[in-house]
Design an enzyme around this catalytic site. Structure first.
Site, PDB file in Angstrom:
ATOM      1  N   GLY A  81       0.811  -1.214   0.000  1.00  0.00           N
ATOM      2  CA  GLY A  81       0.000   0.000   0.000  1.00  0.00           C
ATOM      3  C   GLY A  81       0.847   1.268   0.000  1.00  0.00           C
ATOM      4  O   GLY A  81       1.933   1.296   0.579  1.00  0.00           O
ATOM      5  N   ARG A 145       1.325  -5.723  -5.098  1.00  0.00           N
ATOM      6  CA  ARG A 145       1.321  -6.622  -3.937  1.00  0.00           C
ATOM      7  C   ARG A 145       1.794  -8.036  -4.287  1.00  0.00           C
ATOM      8  O   ARG A 145       1.505  -8.983  -3.565  1.00  0.00           O
ATOM      9  CB  ARG A 145      -0.088  -6.677  -3.327  1.00  0.00           C
ATOM     10  CG  ARG A 145      -0.485  -5.398  -2.591  1.00  0.00           C
ATOM     11  CD  ARG A 145      -1.649  -5.635  -1.664  1.00  0.00           C
ATOM     12  NE  ARG A 145      -2.081  -4.416  -1.003  1.00  0.00           N
ATOM     13  CZ  ARG A 145      -1.534  -3.935   0.115  1.00  0.00           C
ATOM     14  NH1 ARG A 145      -0.541  -4.575   0.690  1.00  0.00           N
ATOM     15  NH2 ARG A 145      -1.991  -2.824   0.646  1.00  0.00           N
ATOM     16  N   ASP A 176       5.243  -7.823   5.884  1.00  0.00           N
ATOM     17  CA  ASP A 176       5.282  -8.956   4.957  1.00  0.00           C
ATOM     18  C   ASP A 176       6.368  -8.757   3.902  1.00  0.00           C
ATOM     19  O   ASP A 176       7.089  -9.693   3.546  1.00  0.00           O
ATOM     20  CB  ASP A 176       3.927  -9.112   4.237  1.00  0.00           C
ATOM     21  CG  ASP A 176       2.881  -9.780   5.128  1.00  0.00           C
ATOM     22  OD1 ASP A 176       3.271 -10.575   6.004  1.00  0.00           O
ATOM     23  OD2 ASP A 176       1.685  -9.496   4.941  1.00  0.00           O
ATOM     24  N   LYS A 202       7.892   0.542   5.801  1.00  0.00           N
ATOM     25  CA  LYS A 202       6.818   1.408   5.311  1.00  0.00           C
ATOM     26  C   LYS A 202       5.476   0.867   5.719  1.00  0.00           C
ATOM     27  O   LYS A 202       5.283  -0.346   5.675  1.00  0.00           O
ATOM     28  CB  LYS A 202       6.903   1.441   3.769  1.00  0.00           C
ATOM     29  CG  LYS A 202       5.740   2.036   3.082  1.00  0.00           C
ATOM     30  CD  LYS A 202       5.094   1.116   2.037  1.00  0.00           C
ATOM     31  CE  LYS A 202       4.370  -0.056   2.618  1.00  0.00           C
ATOM     32  NZ  LYS A 202       3.488  -0.780   1.702  1.00  0.00           N
ATOM     33  N   THR A 203       4.564   1.631   6.147  1.00  0.00           N
ATOM     34  CA  THR A 203       3.130   1.354   6.164  1.00  0.00           C
ATOM     35  C   THR A 203       2.423   2.429   6.986  1.00  0.00           C
ATOM     36  O   THR A 203       2.867   2.775   8.081  1.00  0.00           O
ATOM     37  CB  THR A 203       2.747  -0.044   6.726  1.00  0.00           C
ATOM     38  OG1 THR A 203       1.312  -0.113   6.776  1.00  0.00           O
ATOM     39  CG2 THR A 203       3.292  -0.359   8.104  1.00  0.00           C
ATOM     40  N   ASP A 205      -0.148   1.922   8.426  1.00  0.00           N
ATOM     41  CA  ASP A 205      -0.799   1.227   9.549  1.00  0.00           C
ATOM     42  C   ASP A 205      -0.017   1.376  10.854  1.00  0.00           C
ATOM     43  O   ASP A 205      -0.571   1.153  11.929  1.00  0.00           O
ATOM     44  CB  ASP A 205      -0.965  -0.268   9.237  1.00  0.00           C
ATOM     45  CG  ASP A 205      -1.995  -0.518   8.156  1.00  0.00           C
ATOM     46  OD1 ASP A 205      -2.539   0.464   7.612  1.00  0.00           O
ATOM     47  OD2 ASP A 205      -2.248  -1.694   7.838  1.00  0.00           O
TER      48      ASP A 205
HETATM   49  P1  FBP Z   1       0.527  -1.929   3.640  1.00  0.00           P
HETATM   50  O1  FBP Z   1       0.477  -2.768   4.873  1.00  0.00           O
HETATM   51  O2  FBP Z   1       0.938  -2.641   2.427  1.00  0.00           O
HETATM   52  O3  FBP Z   1       1.331  -0.678   3.880  1.00  0.00           O
HETATM   53  O4  FBP Z   1      -0.953  -1.419   3.324  1.00  0.00           O
HETATM   54  C1  FBP Z   1      -1.721  -0.804   4.283  1.00  0.00           C
HETATM   55  C2  FBP Z   1      -3.107  -0.529   3.803  1.00  0.00           C
HETATM   56  O5  FBP Z   1      -3.273   0.828   3.509  1.00  0.00           O
HETATM   57  C3  FBP Z   1      -4.104  -1.002   4.844  1.00  0.00           C
HETATM   58  O6  FBP Z   1      -4.367   0.005   5.793  1.00  0.00           O
HETATM   59  C4  FBP Z   1      -5.296  -1.372   4.012  1.00  0.00           C
HETATM   60  O7  FBP Z   1      -6.019  -2.414   4.613  1.00  0.00           O
HETATM   61  C5  FBP Z   1      -4.674  -1.899   2.753  1.00  0.00           C
HETATM   62  O8  FBP Z   1      -3.447  -1.246   2.619  1.00  0.00           O
HETATM   63  C6  FBP Z   1      -5.518  -1.656   1.520  1.00  0.00           C
HETATM   64  O9  FBP Z   1      -4.958  -2.381   0.481  1.00  0.00           O
HETATM   65  P2  FBP Z   1      -5.133  -2.036  -1.052  1.00  0.00           P
HETATM   66  O10 FBP Z   1      -4.246  -0.873  -1.337  1.00  0.00           O
HETATM   67  O11 FBP Z   1      -4.621  -3.250  -1.738  1.00  0.00           O
HETATM   68  O12 FBP Z   1      -6.554  -1.732  -1.294  1.00  0.00           O
END
Ligand code: FBP
Length: 563
Positions: A81, A145, A176, A202-203, A205
């Site tokens: 993400g 991803r 991950d 990075k994230t 979250d």
């Molecule tokens: P990462 O863990 O890859 O940084 O992604 C976080 C996130 O933004 C989450 O908060 C959310 O659940 C998910 O990505 C959404 O995924 P996508 O971008 O595939 O819709």
């Protein structure tokens, strides 16, 4: 990138991100410490990582350089993400490589790890990098991803990197993706490849943190962006005095985003998944708690309010969690068969025969779109929870409860709910000054780890609540951060996700104030992120970081005077 640039974008291009003192010096050294080991599952992890297990911690310091001065070729890839600051990580890697040797070259793999597998990349030039300095988004090279884990994918990377004569690869991703980086590093070393692999935390979250990694990048900007929006909604609620706003926030598993936004804005209710899991709270109990606050506020003449809910909540509610685990096991053995069942009703019928009685009842109580989402898994085996409309689910259930109370004459509350989801809105914002500096420093430091010929490390920059001069950069062997967890029904090495700690300062601060925030209007309006102006407005760390580091003035993390 579009040729049209906003005034802010033009102004931000000129911003020079700050670096820790050690990285500003011409002479940079990498010092290695004692060997490391993971906290648990040592034997299993050692067996899975025979070539990279137990490596020492690395510190980047000023001093006579012991690093490869090139020329070198390095690749960079964005994984998962979006998070504000990704472009600055790349700019940091680029500037560090060029400062070491003007003939060093940087290549960006396109659309995430899939670009490494397919050998799709472009060389990053001055012009490209300059176009993206201090901007949000991952559009410079895009993200994806895909996971590099199948033997044929690993072999494809090996061949592509050999053809490119690549000395190093910087993988920018979450827990991950950093685990994946470690697996790739192990494989490449076993194959005698010269390509070294370094991860960057990075994230948005905020759940990739531990004693070595103080924060994942993007959390600061994303939570400030959401808090601005929540603050605006709080102001609208007290102006219109007729709506209850149910706001779902991103955060796939951990509730750090929701908790941080609650600390910044003081909504009437914030649900924290980790507490709900710890107490074994059921869906019905959550609905009763919300309805109780709605009724109490109505009795005080306030038929409005704000609730914040983390998107990861469903997986932490005891009865829903048990059902998701059962579904994962069923999918583990029967996924192909279930996918081939065309109609949703056929799938639901099949599953109700496989699930335990209680889980079958919980599954049947959910709307069809939520049932469908719970059958999906991303490439890391996660339920794509951002697709479950938890705020709508709660609105419907609370509405039913209030109606039933009204019919029994127990309340006269008027309940007019509105649902919101804030997720993608925050992931590509212009990075705050903190994220701009932090990301640039992470990238600059990652390049030094590649130059030090290290592999299977995640870069770290610590001391983040101090001025950037005092930040300390280094690297943590990924194997030190691993533990074994069940994924898709198999024990798998993963970096332990940092969930909200109920005995940690951020949660304790929230818990000490929430009763008052529920009934009284204690809203705080943070306003938009400021990039220029006084430091107390532009450079505040998140409440989470300030509380974790004991940096809280007068016991109040947000400047409002709360307990
Ligand atoms: P990462 O863990 O890859 O940084 O992604 C976080 C996130 O933004 C989450 O908060 C959310 O659940 C998910 O990505 C959404 O995924 P996508 O971008 O595939 O819709």
């Amino acid at each position: 990138m579009s040729a049209d640039k906003s005034c802010l974008q033009k102004a931000r291009v000129a911003y020079q991100p700050k670096l820790p003192k050690a990285l500003r010096e011409g002479n940079i050294r990498v010092e290695l410490g004692a060997p490391t080991e993971p906290a648990t599952d040592k034997t299993d992890i050692k067996k899975l990582f025979p070539h990279t297990y137990g490596q020492p911690l690395a510190k980047i310091i000023e001093g006579e350089s012991n690093l490869n001065s090139g020329p070198m070729k390095v690749g960079v890839v964005l994984s998962g993400g979006q998070a504000p600051g990704g472009h600055n990580v790349i700019a940091g890697v680029y500037d560090a490589l060029k400062a070491a040797n003007k003939d060093n070259r940087l290549f960006g793999f396109l659309k995430g790890p899939g670009g490494c597998i397919k050998g799709k990349y472009k060389e990053l030039t001055n012009e490209i990098i300059d176009n993206y300095r201090n901007t949000g988004g991952f559009d410079m090279i895009m993200s994806g991803r895909d996971k590099i884990e199948k033997p044929e994918d690993l072999a494809a990377c090996l061949a592509n990197f050999a053809e490119m004569d690549l000395d190093g690869l910087v993988i920018i991703g979450g827990d991950d993706s950093n685990t994946n980086a470690a697996m790739l590093a192990e494989y490449l070393r076993a194959q005698n490849s010269k390509t070294r692999v370094i991860g960057v935390p990075k994230t948005i979250d905020g759940d990739m943190k531990n004693e070595m990694i103080e924060a994942s990048f993007g959390f600061d900007t994303a939570t400030k962006t959401y808090s601005e929006l929540i603050g605006n909604i709080c102001r609208d609620a007290t102006s219109a005095v007729k709506y209850w706003h149910f706001v779902r926030l991103m955060g796939r598993a951990a509730s750090h985003v929701a908790l941080e936004c609650a600390l910044q804005t003081h909504p009437n209710i914030c649900l924290v998944s980790e507490e709900i899991e710890e107490k074994g709270t059921t869906l019905d109990e959550i609905v009763s708690y919300i309805a109780d606050v709605v009724v109490k506020r109505a009795a005080a003449g306030k038929n409005y309010g704000i609730l914040v809910v983390p998107e990861g909540l469903p997986e932490f509610i005891s009865d829903i969690k048990a059902m998701i685990d059962e579904l994962s096991n069923i999918l583990g053995k029967d996924e192909k068969y279930i996918r081939e069942l065309g109609e949703h009703s056929e799938k639901a019928q099949y599953l109700s025969g496989q699930l335990s009685d209680h889980s079958a009842r919980v599954y049947a109580s959910l709307p069809e779109d939520a049932q469908e989402v719970l059958l999906k898994r991303d490439s890391h085996g996660n339920v794509p929870l951002s697709q479950v409309e938890t705020e709508r689910l709660l609105i419907d259930l609370v509405h039913d409860k209030i109606r039933s109370m009204k019919s029994k004459g127990k309340t006269e509350a008027k309940f007019s709910p509105l649902g919101h989801f804030f997720g993608y809105e925050g992931r590509c914002a212009f990075p705050s000054n903190f994220d701009a500096d932090y990301c640039y420093s992470l990238g600059y430091a990652a390049a030094q780890l590649v130059r030090a010929d290290l592999t299977g490390y995640t870069v770290n920059v610590q001391n983040l609540t101090k001025s950037s001069d005092e930040w300390l950069a280094g690297g943590t062997p990924v194997t030190m951060m691993l533990n074994m967890e069940m994924r898709k029904g198999k024990p798998t090495p993963v970096i332990k996700k940092a969930l909200v700690e109920l005995d940690g300062e951020p949660f304790k601060h929230f818990a000490a104030n929430r009763e008052e925030w529920a009934i009284n209007d204690c809203y705080v309006f943070p306003g938009p992120i400021q990039y220029f102006g006084p430091s107390e407005v532009c450079d505040q760390p998140t409440c989470t970081l300030a509380l974790e580091k004991g940096l809280v003035k007068k016991d109040c993390c947000c400047g409002c005077g709360c307990k």
